[in-house]
Every structure is written in C-alpha cells, then in structure tokens.
Write an enzyme that holds these catalytic residues in place. Structure first.
Site, PDB file in Angstrom:
ATOM      1  CE  LYS A 254      55.748  -2.848 -98.462  1.00  0.00           C
ATOM      2  NZ  LYS A 254      55.635  -3.304-100.005  1.00  0.00           N
ATOM      3  CG  HIS A 255      51.029   0.003 -92.605  1.00  0.00           C
ATOM      4  ND1 HIS A 255      52.373  -0.762 -92.923  1.00  0.00           N
ATOM      5  CD2 HIS A 255      50.734  -0.766 -91.468  1.00  0.00           C
ATOM      6  CE1 HIS A 255      52.386  -1.721 -92.035  1.00  0.00           C
ATOM      7  NE2 HIS A 255      51.264  -1.837 -91.212  1.00  0.00           N
TER       8      HIS A 255
END
Length: 391
Positions: A189-190
């Site tokens: 994810k980010h």
C-alpha cells in the site's frame, strides 16, 4: 531462436520502500519502554487523522480487523444486509460475515470500475444496514451519490479506502467524508507499518466503540463502568477482539507517513509515463481519470480489448511474466471464491464486474520503481500486445 526477456530480474507489481529513517524509528522503539500499546500509537493515529482531515483515528492490527471494527461500530448484526463491490479483496465482504451480516454485491460502473449508485439502489431492501464502497485502485467512488442513498435510507457508509490514502474527492481528502473510512498499511500500500490498518471518523460514538472493540471489549473509563472496585478495576462489556497495533508498527507507520506525499507524486509520475506510452496502443483501455476524483494510484490496471487480440488474457498474462514483469489481476469477483459459492452466491450476479475480471491485468506501480523499471514495463507490454494483435 527464443527472444531474450525484457528484464533479467523479476519486477513485482508492488513493494514497500523502507529507508534508514524508517529503520531508526523502529530501533528507537525497541530501545524504549513500550513495544505494544504505547505513545507511538497515539502519535500515529493523530497524524493520520490530521493528514486526512478527520476528527478521530483508531489503529488496528490490519485493515481487515479495522473493517471488522467498523462493522461492529455500525451495529451490523444477524439479519442485516450490507451492499459492497465484488471487485475487491475478500476482506471487504468478510467483515460483514464476521458480524453475522449478509454481503450483497452490487455491480460496477463500466468506466470507473467502482460501485454504480444505480446498481446499489437495485439491491436495497428493508434489511439493508450499510454500504461499503471500495475505492478501486485508489480511484474514489461516487461518494455524493452514495451519501444521498445512505441519507434517504438511513444507512451507514464505511469506505474501504485500502487503496486510497492520499486520494481526494471534490477537493476533500478520502477519510474525512463518510461515517467511517478504513486504510490499510500492508507493504504494497501507499505506506506500510508491516501489517496494520486504521479507521478514521468524525463521530465520537463510533470512535469510542472502535477503541473498546480492538481491546477485547474492555474499558477502564470510570464513566462507563457498571461498578467500581478500585483503581485497578476494568470491565469487559461486550465481546471484542485483540486487534491492537504495536508501537513498533506505529513508529514505522509514522515515519512512512512523512514520505506519503512524495510517494504519491512518484506514483503519479509513473502513471503519466504509462498513459503517454500506451495512449496510441490499440487493444487496451487505460484507467479512468477525473479531476474531481483524484486517485492516489495504488494500482495501474489496463483492460484488454480481447476482440482485437489473437490470444487470451491468460496468454498475455503469462507472456508478460516470461518478460519478468510481475503483472497481477485485481480482482477475482468475491462471490467466485469457493467459500462464497458454498454460501449460495451464484455466478452472474454482477455481469459488468465479471466481464471486467476476464479482461484486466495489473501492471507494476510503486515508488521504489526506477524510471528504467517503468520503461521495461512499457517495452514488455508493447512487445506482447503487438505479438497478439490481430492483423
């Protein structure tokens, strides 16, 4: 003679970026007094809430646990129905089952691949309790239309924003808009905390329920106790879970959060490189974009126009893997999975989602990529698509 692969080494579709600052942040915790629930938890929660513009944030051991907590806080229980997207990871629906509810899958918009509000309305019944829109690939779902449906029918909206940290909807950060919003901190994810998730909300009641739910349903708040034996006393007031994040993970997440905007800019840069390279490439459709719904570009998904190609999606997928490009497919419709089939969900529920599933491939996109990596992906995609394109 067999052609040499585009790359000598395998490029995954996603991977974390950990630097020395992140490592030192974790080391500091390891040298300190707290490893589990300590001061970094609070700091991390406040930092995430501030970043997205929410009043509260409650961290969890992972994104699935966070969604479970949100379903509990929303009061979902036996007999309740919750509408969600089939184009997502199983957790978006599993969290409903955990609370005894029934997932109801609504079809997607063919352009955005997010839930179609018109399809949501078709699935409403007197048992509907909530809607869980999923921001597919980081592209925000149509929250105004979903909010209008929710308001009309007194439903709770829980955004699955596992892909959408840093995304905006009409100028507002995802995480500040609906009743509750979940973010994931899995390594692809980010930002990452190893494993981890969080719920943001502006509602104090939800906030307090989430805090208690993640700690066995236990409270020490003297204002909530039914009786009080002394300063040591606590009560388990409902069946909660041990879903707490650790200070070690929170320290990593807090360090990563400082780099989030830079990570997103890098993702956008690589997305632009893909867009420009593939613009004239026949037989593929590029991802949807809308200035009112700014994606944070967790994934870059191309859609194959199979009627223009001599090979199947599997052929193209395998050929790209042979080029050492770590393509993937996001997602298998949830109700295709054997467990959901055993619950009686038939295929054919969401025709648009099912057709999309047959035609999509996810390309690598993550900040730790180099421009050369991006060019390798572009070269491989063009090479494979040209090989299979019909004359």
């Amino acid at each position: 003679m067999e052609q040499k692969p585009t790359r000598d080494s395998f490029l995954p579709y996603g991977r974390q970026w950990i630097d020395e600052e992140d490592i030192q942040a974790v080391v500091e915790v390891l040298k300190g007094e707290y490893l589990t629930t300590g001061p970094y938890i609070t700091r991390f929660e406040k930092a995430v809430a501030s970043y997205v513009g929410a009043t509260y944030a409650v961290s969890f051991a992972n994104g699935t646990a966070a969604l479970h907590g949100a379903c509990f806080a929303a009061g979902i229980s036996d007999g309740d129905e919750v509408i969600t997207s089939p184009m997502t990871f199983a957790a978006s629906a599993n969290c409903i089952l955990y609370q005894g509810g029934t997932p109801v899958f609504a079809d997607i918009d063919e352009e955005t691949y997010n839930l179609d509000p018109a399809e949501i309305e078709k699935k409403l019944t007197s048992k509907t309790k909530a809607i869980i829109p999923v921001h597919f690939t980081g592209q925000p779902a149509p929250l105004d239309e979903i909010a209008a449906i929710a308001k009309k029918h007194q439903l709770v909206v829980i955004e699955d924003a596992a892909h959408a940290l840093g995304a905006t909807y009409k100028g507002n950060k995802i995480g500040s808009i609906s009743d509750m919003t979940m973010f994931s901190f899995h390594p692809v994810k980010h930002i990452t905390s190893g494993e981890g998730g969080i719920i943001t909300t502006n509602d104090k009641d939800y906030y307090e329920k989430l805090l208690q739910f993640r700690s066995h349903g236990i409270t020490r708040d003297v204002n909530k106790l039914t009786e009080n034996h002394g300063p040591w006393y606590y009560e388990m007031q409902f069946l909660g879970y041990n879903y707490r994040l650790t200070d070690i993970q929170a320290a990593l997440g807090l360090s990563q959060l400082k780099k989030l905007d830079a990570f997103i800019e890098r993702r956008k840069k690589y997305r632009t490189m893909y867009d420009e390279a593939f613009q004239g490439l026949q037989a593929i459709t590029l991802p949807f974009q809308d200035s009112n719904r700014c994606s944070s570009w967790h994934l870059y998904v191309i859609r194959l126009q199979l009627d223009q190609l001599s090979g199947t999606r599997e052929d193209i997928f395998n050929r790209l893997r042979q080029e050492n490009i770590g393509v993937n497919v996001h997602y298998i419709p949830v109700y295709y999975l054997p467990y959901y089939q055993s619950l009686g969900y038939p295929k054919g529920l969401c025709p648009k989602a099912e057709k999309l599933y047959e035609e999509i491939i996810t390309l690598p996109l993550f900040p730790a990529m180099t421009e050369k990596d991006v060019h390798d992906v572009i070269q491989a995609v063009k090479k494979v698509i040209c090989h299979y394109r019909k004359a």
